[in-house]
Design a protein around this motif. Structure first.
Motif, mmCIF file in Angstrom:
data_model
loop_
_atom_site.group_PDB
_atom_site.id
_atom_site.type_symbol
_atom_site.label_atom_id
_atom_site.label_comp_id
_atom_site.label_asym_id
_atom_site.label_seq_id
_atom_site.Cartn_x
_atom_site.Cartn_y
_atom_site.Cartn_z
ATOM 1 N N THR A 1 3.742 2.348 2.547
ATOM 2 C CA THR A 1 3.743 3.514 1.659
ATOM 3 C C THR A 1 2.916 3.252 0.406
ATOM 4 N N VAL B 1 8.198 -0.956 5.174
ATOM 5 C CA VAL B 1 8.018 0.472 4.895
ATOM 6 C C VAL B 1 7.432 0.664 3.498
ATOM 7 N N TYR C 1 7.750 7.531 -3.558
ATOM 8 C CA TYR C 1 8.596 6.509 -2.936
ATOM 9 C C TYR C 1 8.277 5.134 -3.517
ATOM 10 N N THR C 2 6.975 4.841 -3.693
ATOM 11 C CA THR C 2 6.570 3.558 -4.252
ATOM 12 C C THR C 2 7.189 3.338 -5.627
ATOM 13 N N THR D 1 4.173 9.394 -0.977
ATOM 14 C CA THR D 1 4.038 7.941 -0.954
ATOM 15 C C THR D 1 4.090 7.351 -2.352
ATOM 16 N N GLY E 1 0.048 13.445 1.751
ATOM 17 C CA GLY E 1 1.058 12.418 1.526
ATOM 18 C C GLY E 1 1.005 11.718 0.192
ATOM 19 N N TRP F 1 0.826 12.604 10.041
ATOM 20 C CA TRP F 1 1.469 11.558 10.816
ATOM 21 C C TRP F 1 0.557 11.037 11.920
ATOM 22 N N TRP G 1 -0.796 3.086 1.130
ATOM 23 C CA TRP G 1 -1.369 4.424 1.375
ATOM 24 C C TRP G 1 -1.668 5.108 0.041
ATOM 25 N N ALA G 2 -0.676 5.092 -0.853
ATOM 26 C CA ALA G 2 -0.862 5.763 -2.146
ATOM 27 C C ALA G 2 -1.980 5.098 -2.952
#
Lengths: 301, 277
Positions: free
Chosen positions: A96, A92, B19-20, B16, B12, A198, A99-100
């Motif tokens: 994530t 996960v 969270y990272t 994201t 997002g 999503w 993506w960032a």
């Protein structure tokens, strides 16, 4: 990586060998191949063969007895449990973070990418030590944890934490370059056409990164199940309770039960071989789908 | 580029990135900072006394010295290995190529006991080497063997893709200008491979310095002779000397950080010179 499927790999070598200008004399080629094969045999093949030879030295009965014995079985269960927690968490995180980092521009991106790689350059022993300093009896939270009767070090949570740390970068470092190379046009098109975030991820991004994702998970899992140094520091080596398979191998070995130690080790060696087979398969699939999409885009243009 | 900064199409980003950063801090950054904070409970003199004790200094010499040697061996043989895999065609090549990653996939404890069994006095290789006066298991030479094993894939895997991307025309041009194969290799091919080769060398070195599992079985672990620094940290921990273990860990961490940034620089250089060719 070089373009193409299995056959182009051979073609590449053949092209160089067929051309008089880029070909080495036959004797030199022979010498180089011999050196490579000797190095291969000495450092890769012999150690691997030794594991299985030693495991079966006392016969099948001893081999199987070592694997079904209660301590070995509980070590197997614990190894599976630790990997089952650590791998999904890092999966996960990997998606994530990728993506960032791959889909947006921001300051400090390079630094963040470097920091994600950090656990790879830290000694596994230090990876264990840091959690002892935080959760151990004399650590930051030690007194509080003792008061509330929560045990992390010398217990399963410590094993999980140490494993998460050492396998932290695997998925992320596989996905970041892959998603950067793919750009963001496809996702942007999906969003503009009205797909939700999503849906875009699920139907556009995920199929594109599928093989890279599996690749990262396979490597992450192999390391999670095989880690030794970091879990050795936080485990406390309590038989039947905090012993993972690699730690069980060490205990058997130190008790001079060599055949049993190598029997358990052979399981881990099989896991390593399975990992390599999966890895080659995924690489092959990844190259093939890359090849197809290249062909497709050439047709379109 | 600036367009996406002014209004981002993709969603997002805050989630994201947030969270990272949180996960990275909780799992990696805050725990690592514990090492530095703990070591601050020491005065500078105490800290220096621990990290410069003779047994500790000799462990640095063993860990860093042998790691350097193992990385150098891997640089030479890894280059030959990558060359043979990319340029020549021979039976079994695909299997050999897949097995190069064995040291990544094989748990270090398994590698450790396998190498020990192989090089012990009654082992497949040990029984031939010991009569020649060459003791490998339970000596510093054993550490070298283990560290060479675990560092093997790094150079092969960093050099291999660069070699695959190398255009044949480049070497044809060198040949048509009158260079022989040797000159072409030293003057044309090797300069292109150098950044990747150095990256692989540095990665193998970094991995070897911190390695624990594969070494402790084969090393013999005699203080001042064959005791590596990671083992010394474990020894101090087992004696409940947390401060001592932490001080040595600080030395290793600082070294790892320097090496990490060096490797990053090398990789940027390697990517740039790949794009140029």
């Amino acid at each position: 990586m070089g373009a193409g499927v299995v056959s182009t790999w051979t073609i590449h070598a053949r092209r160089f060998e067929a051309n008089a200008a880029t070909r080495e004399p036959t004797w030199l080629k022979g010498v180089l191949i011999t050196i490579a094969l000797l190095f291969f045999g000495l450092f890769l093949l012999l150690p691997l063969a030794t594991v299985f030879a030693e495991a079966f030295r006392k016969g099948w009965a001893v081999y199987f007895a070592a694997l079904v014995e209660p301590d070995a079985r509980s070590a197997m269960m614990l190894t599976l449990l630790v990997a089952a927690i650590a791998v999904p968490l890092n999966l996960v995180f990997g998606v994530t973070a990728a993506w960032a980092i791959a889909k947006f521009n921001f300051r400090g991106k390079q630094l963040l990418t470097t920091l994600i790689d950090l656990p790879f350059s830290v000694s596994p022993v230090i990876a264990g030590l840091i959690y002892v300093l935080i959760f151990g009896a004399q650590g930051w939270f030690g007194p509080w944890l003792i008061e509330h009767d929560v045990q992390i070090i010398f217990a399963v949570p410590g094993l999980v934490l140490a494993t998460i740390f050492v396998t932290f970068p695997f998925v992320a470092r596989e996905l970041i370059p892959l998603m950067e190379a793919q750009g963001r046009e496809e996702e942007e098109a999906a969003i503009v056409l009205g797909a939700s975030g999503w849906k875009t991820f699920w139907y556009v991004t995920l199929p594109n990164i599928k093989w890279g994702l599996i690749y990262g998970v396979v490597l992450c899992n192999a390391r999670a199940m095989g880690e030794f140094g970091a879990v050795s520091v936080v485990s406390g080596h309590i038989r039947g309770r905090t012993n993972t398979l690699p730690l069980h191998v060490e205990i058997l070995y130190n008790e001079y039960q060599f055949a049993a130690a190598f029997a358990v080790a052979s399981l881990l060696a099989l896991l390593a071989l399975l990992t390599l087979v999966l890895k080659s398969f995924v690489e092959w699939q990844g190259r093939r789908s890359m090849h197809h999409s290249q062909e497709a885009s050439e047709v379109i243009s | 580029m600036s367009r996406s900064k002014t209004h981002r199409v993709l969603p997002g980003f805050p989630l994201t990135l947030g969270y990272t950063l949180v996960y990275l801090s909780l799992v990696v950054l805050i725990p690592l900072s514990a090492v530095f904070l703990k070591s601050m409970s020491l005065s500078l003199e105490e800290f220096w006394a621990i990290i410069s004790a003779p047994r500790v200094v000799s462990s640095y010499k063993i860990s860093f010295g042998i790691s350097l040697l193992a990385a150098a061996i891997n640089a030479v043989f890894g280059l030959i290995f990558a060359w043979v895999l990319v340029r020549y065609h021979f039976p079994g090549k695909r299997i050999i190529d897949a097995l190069v990653d064995l040291p990544f996939a094989l748990p270090t404890a398994v590698a450790g006991i396998a190498l020990t069994a192989l090089y012990a006095g009654n082992g497949w290789l040990g029984q031939w080497l010991e009569p020649l006066g060459l003791k490998v298991a339970f000596t510093p030479l054993g550490i070298l063997v283990a560290l060479t094993f675990i560092g093997l894939p790094f150079v092969v895997r960093t050099v291999q893709p660069v070699l695959e991307d190398l255009e044949m025309e480049l070497e044809e041009a060198a040949a048509s200008l009158g260079a022989d194969r040797g000159q072409t290799f030293w003057r044309v091919i090797l300069p292109v491979l150098t950044p990747a080769l150095l990256t692989g060398f540095a990665l193998a070195f970094a991995r070897a310095v911190g390695e624990y599992g594969s070494v402790i079985f084969i090393a013999g672990n005699v203080p001042m002779v064959s005791e590596i620094t990671p083992l010394l940290i474990i020894t101090k921990l087992e004696q409940y000397d947390y401060v001592g273990a932490t001080a040595i860990a600080v030395v290793m961490l600082v070294f790892s950080f320097i090496l990490l940034f060096l490797i990053n620089g090398l990789q940027i250089w390697a990517n740039r010179s790949r794009v140029r060719t």
